[in-house]
Design an enzyme around this catalytic site. Sequence first.
Site, PDB file in Angstrom:
ATOM      1  CG  HIS A 139     -21.932  -1.616-116.872  1.00  0.00           C
ATOM      2  ND1 HIS A 139     -21.747  -0.559-116.011  1.00  0.00           N
ATOM      3  CD2 HIS A 139     -20.742  -2.271-116.908  1.00  0.00           C
ATOM      4  CE1 HIS A 139     -20.515  -0.573-115.541  1.00  0.00           C
ATOM      5  NE2 HIS A 139     -19.880  -1.593-116.061  1.00  0.00           N
ATOM      6  CB  ALA A 140     -27.365   1.693-118.761  1.00  0.00           C
TER       7      ALA A 140
END
Length: 456
Positions: A139-140
Amino acid sequence: MEEMTGLDTRFLYSETPTVHMNTIKIVVVDVSSRSEALTPAVFRDLLSDRLDRMPALRRRVVPAPYHLGRPVWIDDPDFDLDAHISWRRAPEPGGRRELAAIAADVLAVPLDRDRPLWDMTVVDGLDGGQVAVVVKLHHALADGGSAVAMLENAFMADAGSAVVEAYRPEPVPEGRELLRLAARSQADQLRSVPSLARRSAAGLRAARAASRETGNKPTAPFSGPKASFNVSLTPDRTFAMTALPIADLLAIKTSVGTTLNGVFLGLCAGALRRYLVDRGELPDTSLVASVPVGTSRDRPYLSGNHVDNMYVPLPTGVGDPVERLRSVHRAAGESRRIRQAMGHELLEQRAAMTPLSLYAPVIRLWGRTHLSNRMRPPINLVASNVAGPREPLETGGGVVSALYSVGPILEGIGLNITAWSYVDALNVCVLGCRASLPDPWAVTDALEAELAELRA
C-alpha cells in the site's frame, strides 16, 4: 533519491506479522486471440517492454537509521525482474473460487523489503483458456487511484501518449546521508507546525458548521458495535470475489435517486445484515465503515497515496432494502460534506508529523497483545469503491476481461470490501482471515442476493 511522504510511510510501518499492508490487483486476460502461447518467457518480455510506463515497480525502499526519519525511494541498482514473477496453475475446474484461493495464498505472504515492494503471480489453467495476473503491491507504493492510472498507462495503445520514465539505478544511500536528509525534513516539519495547527483548527470549525447544517452529529470512530470480524488477525487470508452488472446498479441509482457509490454502500449494508442475521449476530446499532476518498491532485499520479477517509454508518438494523439504501445515501452525503469542509488534505499533512520511532513499535505491540479481541473497534470494516477503466484494456494480443482489487485488513478491522468498476461490471472483492471471516463467499453470496432484491 526521493523521500517518502508521511502517508506512504505510515502505510509502510503499519505492517506486523499478522497485518500485511499488501493490496492485490487481479487482471484476468482472454488470450484466445493470441497467435502464440503466453509462456513465462513471452510474459516476461511483455512486462519488461512496459516497465518504463510503471516506474514505481523499479523503486525500492531504504529506511532511515533507527526510524529517525522517513524512508526514501531509489531506483533499485540490483533490480531483477525475474525475482518478482512466479507461475501457478489453477486446479480444475479453474473457476472463480480456484483463482480466489490462489489470491488468498498470495496475500498471506509479506513482501520482501529488500527489493521493490511488489510481485506478480501468473495463473493459467483457468476456465475458457484465460490467464490471470495476480499483482501484489504494498500500500505504500500505490493507492487505488494511482494503481488505476498505472494500469491504464501500461495498457495505453498509443505509446506516444503514455507517461514514460527511464530507469536510473543509483547506489543505496549511506546512513549519514539519510540522517542529514531526515534532519532537514524534520526541521521543515517543525516550521510547518503552526500553519498546520491553524489549518486543523479552521478545518474543525468548518466541519462543525457543516455538521450543524445537516442536523446530525458526524459519525465518529469507536461509535460502532463490536462484530465477529472485529478481532485480532491471523497471518492467513480468506478471499472471495464477484462481478455485479453496472447496468443493474445504475437502474437502482436512477430509481431511488442516489449515487453509484451510495448503491455500493447500500449493498454492503444489506449483505452484512444478511450475513449477521444468518450467524445470529445482528447488532442493535449500525456498523461503521471507513470509506476511502481520493483527494484531488493537480496532475495524474502513477504511485503513492493521496487519500482521505470518511466514516459512514451502515444501517444493518433497517429491514427494508430501499429505506436502508436511502439511509446510507443520506449518511454518506453528510459525511462527505463534513470531510470536504474539514479539508481532505489534512490527513496527508498530519501523517507527515507521525513520530516514526514510536509508531512502528506501538503498532507491533498492539498486534502482540491481541487487545482487538477485547476492545470496541475504531471502525467495523473498510468499504472502498474505485472507478476503474471504462474502455477494455488490450495488450500483446490479449484482452482484459475482468479487474479485481482489494486493500489490506487491520487489527480489529478484519473485513475489507473493495469494488473496482471495469467496463460494464462492478467487480467486488471480500477479504478477511480465518479468525475474522472464515467464509468470505457468504458475503459475496449476500451481495448478489441483496442486488437481486433491490433490483426487483
